[in-house]
Design an enzyme around this catalytic site. Structure first.
Site, PDB file in Angstrom:
ATOM      1  N   CYS A 175     178.292  83.307  -8.738  1.00  0.00           N
ATOM      2  CA  CYS A 175     178.784  83.013  -7.395  1.00  0.00           C
ATOM      3  C   CYS A 175     179.792  84.058  -6.950  1.00  0.00           C
ATOM      4  O   CYS A 175     180.188  84.936  -7.725  1.00  0.00           O
ATOM      5  CB  CYS A 175     179.422  81.636  -7.376  1.00  0.00           C
ATOM      6  SG  CYS A 175     180.964  81.588  -8.276  1.00  0.00           S
ATOM      7  N   CYS A 235     184.569  80.477 -13.735  1.00  0.00           N
ATOM      8  CA  CYS A 235     184.176  81.846 -13.381  1.00  0.00           C
ATOM      9  C   CYS A 235     185.228  82.833 -13.890  1.00  0.00           C
ATOM     10  O   CYS A 235     184.902  83.939 -14.324  1.00  0.00           O
ATOM     11  CB  CYS A 235     184.021  82.012 -11.873  1.00  0.00           C
ATOM     12  SG  CYS A 235     183.081  80.702 -11.087  1.00  0.00           S
ATOM     13  N   CYS A 285     172.842  79.021 -16.946  1.00  0.00           N
ATOM     14  CA  CYS A 285     174.094  78.444 -16.447  1.00  0.00           C
ATOM     15  C   CYS A 285     174.420  78.984 -15.065  1.00  0.00           C
ATOM     16  O   CYS A 285     175.397  78.564 -14.442  1.00  0.00           O
ATOM     17  CB  CYS A 285     175.238  78.752 -17.397  1.00  0.00           C
ATOM     18  SG  CYS A 285     174.930  78.208 -19.071  1.00  0.00           S
ATOM     19  N   ASP A 290     175.370  82.027 -14.421  1.00  0.00           N
ATOM     20  CA  ASP A 290     176.311  83.137 -14.393  1.00  0.00           C
ATOM     21  C   ASP A 290     176.199  84.018 -15.624  1.00  0.00           C
ATOM     22  O   ASP A 290     176.168  83.557 -16.747  1.00  0.00           O
ATOM     23  CB  ASP A 290     177.756  82.654 -14.206  1.00  0.00           C
ATOM     24  CG  ASP A 290     177.990  81.299 -14.862  1.00  0.00           C
ATOM     25  OD1 ASP A 290     177.385  81.064 -15.918  1.00  0.00           O
ATOM     26  OD2 ASP A 290     178.778  80.516 -14.323  1.00  0.00           O
TER      27      ASP A 290
HETATM   28  S1  FES Z   1     179.141  81.447 -11.328  1.00  0.00           S
HETATM   29 FE1  FES Z   1     178.588  79.371 -10.957  1.00  0.00          FE
HETATM   30  S2  FES Z   1     180.397  78.618 -10.057  1.00  0.00           S
HETATM   31 FE2  FES Z   1     180.900  80.680 -10.350  1.00  0.00          FE
END
Ligand code: FES
Ligand SMILES: Cc1ncc(COP(=O)(O)O)c(C=O)c1O
Lengths: 128, 404
Positions: free
Chosen positions: A64, A107, A37, A39
């Site tokens: 991110c 997030c 995914c 994250d």
């Molecule tokens: S970890 Fe993918 S959008 Fe924030």
């Protein structure tokens, strides 16, 4: 995408990056998300066994800038709180504090999940 | 050295100053409509357009008469695919393409699928290469078109155009190639490669945005197209609309400049690409090259930096303009469909960065880029739970992840 100042601040100088000893019974570890995914967050808390206060917190995040900032902020917020207080932290508070845009809300959800997972892990290790 | 550094030449390029200069008179002085047959303003630009047409045709081994001007490669691809589909529908309704084509090829194909056409998407291997044998076997009685790109915009992999052309010509099927990324960068000859339709756009070769062309073979075999836009019947009825004279002049000039230095520039870019790759590999572990190691566009380097998410990496190198296949950078939150089609794991797709180099990229910029990336990747790996786990010897595929 333009990032808010607070996201940039946490990204550039993340608070509490690192790891605690996960075999220590006063430590709770939450690992949430999945590499597919994009994250993964690991959030750890160290709890004072007497007062049930979170005395330290560390994180590592693959994700991110907003995910890094959310987890950095989460570690800041849980420190000094009791585990019950920390359990009630909502992702919406993180969204507000970091001014996250709608596409980055997940997030913050992940950060909330990470806090809850760490507390749950701590509790499961310390059942009286 | 000026910051930020532009390393996204696969997305678009700046217009070369010589191109701008060539275009200037056609905004204000020679502003005629090339279709105005009754005065000098029209005649003058008509001649200029015909010269540009000849020049652009000759750059790919075609004649000027075979060039249809469009608004860019998206339109050229749509005209080629929808135009062939409509014109040859009595012959058949089967089209062959690949899953890593640009959306400007995939989407018109999918639109045709809704209208009763059948689309075969060939398999691609981990480098993005098709299997020629599978292509040959996929061609049927009712196949009317094979559309396969020259060079991939994300991963740089080149298709063997000549080999594809041999197969399609022998089977009597029309061969379209989206050569947007390749024209002016690698030699292309439509006769030698037996290409029947070819899409290109000026803005990837230091020309202006909003102008492109479709090459349409006139003989052996003659390719016919139904128009997708109707109007004044310009471009032999294939593409109505007043010609974008300034754009066309700029396009021709840009292509002339690119062709004049095609081999030396390719060599220079390959050198820069190698330099960047070697510098990064020397300092960082878990780097993976996406696309074919040698059969690739000279200017494209696509790398996955394991255990580091692409958007966070780009944030850490904010004075570099690069792009990423990570889901976090896309509105859909889906990682790059191209990398997925190669079987690159989703985790590595999230970690991919595309470096696109070009005419104005210098060695100094490449070295600066390498240094910045190395620092940022190391810093983010310090922060990466995955890197930590891998270093502890955990096999990530055995972990039970809590997807959300
Ligand atoms: S970890 Fe993918 S959008 Fe924030
Ligand atoms: C391979 C490929 N095809 C088509 C296009 C679309 O080109 P244009 O922007 O001229 O419509 C691009 C560029 O984005 C491309 O890289």
């Amino acid at each position: 995408m333009a990032y808010s100042e607070k996201v940039i601040d946490h990204y550039s100088e993340p608070r509490n990056v690192g790891s605690l000893d996960k075999s220590d019974n006063s430590v709770g570890t939450g690992l949430v998300g999945a590499p597919e995914c994009g994250d993964v967050m690991k959030l750890q808390i160290q709890v004072d066994p007497e007062t049930k206060e979170i005395v330290d917190a560390k994180f590592k995040t693959f994700g991110c800038g907003s995910a890094i900032a959310s987890s950095s902020l989460a570690t800041e917020w849980v420190k000094g709180k009791s585990i019950d207080e920390a359990m009630s932290i909502q992702n919406t508070e993180i969204v507000e504090e970091l001014s996250l845009p709608p596409v980055k809300i997940h997030c913050s959800v992940l950060a909330e999940d990470a806090i809850k997972a760490a507390i749950t892990d701590y509790k499961s290790r310390n059942q009286d | 050295m000026k910051l930020p550094i532009y390393l996204d030449y696969n997305a678009t390029t700046p217009v070369d100053p010589q191109v701008v200069e060539a275009m200037m008179p056609f905004f204000t002085e020679s502003f005629g409509n090339a279709a105005s047959r009754n005065h000098a303003f029209g005649w003058q630009v008509e001649q200029v357009v015909e010269d540009a047409r000849e020049s652009i045709g000759s750059a790919i081994g075609a004649s000027g008469k075979e060039i249809v001007f469009t608004s860019g490669a998206t339109e050229s691809n749509n005209l080629a695919i929808l135009g062939v589909a409509e014109f040859y529908q009595k012959k058949g309704k089967h089209i062959i393409t690949s899953p890593i084509e640009h959306k400007a090829v995939i989407d018109p194909c999918q639109a045709l699928e809704q209208r009763g056409y059948e689309i075969t998407f060939l398999d691609v291997d981990k480098d993005g290469c098709i299997d020629l044998k599978q292509l040959e076997e996929s061609i049927r009685e009712d196949t009317i078109l094979v559309s396969l790109m020259a060079g991939n915009n994300e991963i740089g992999t080149l298709n063997p155009l000549k080999e594809i052309g041999e197969i399609t010509r022998a089977k009597g099927v029309i061969f379209h190639t989206d050569a947007t990324q390749a024209v002016g960068k690698i030699p292309i000859d439509v006769d030698e490669m037996k290409i029947d339709l070819l899409s290109m756009t000026a803005h990837k070769m230091y020309g202006p945005k909003g102008v492109g062309a479709l090459y349409v073979r006139r003989k052996k075999p003659r390719v016919r197209l139904s128009p997708i836009m109707f109007g004044g019947g310009h471009e032999r009825g294939m593409r109505s609309g007043t010609l974008n004279v300034t754009g066309i002049v700029g396009f021709a000039k840009a292509l002339e400049l690119s062709i004049s230095e095609i081999s030396s520039e390719a060599e220079r870019l390959i050198g820069l690409r190698q330099r960047l790759f070697e510098r990064l590999s020397a300092e960082l572990d878990y780097i993976f090259l996406n696309g074919h190691p040698t059969q690739r566009l000279p200017n494209n380097l696509n790398l996955s930096f394991g255990y580091v998410e692409g958007e966070s990496l780009m944030m850490g190198v904010s004075d570099l303009a690069v792009s990423s296949g990570s889901a976090c950078t896309s509105a859909s939150l889906e990682p790059s469909y191209v990398l997925r089609a190669l079987g690159v794991g989703d985790d590595l797709a999230h970690s991919s960065i595309r470096f696109g180099m070009g005419r104005f990229t210098t060695v100094e910029e490449v070295d600066y880029t390498a240094d910045k990336i190395i620092v940022a990747v190391k810093r983010l790996r310090e922060m990466s739970p995955l890197y930590e786990m891998v270093k502890e010897g955990v096999d990530l595929s055995t972990v039970e992840w809590s997807s959300h």
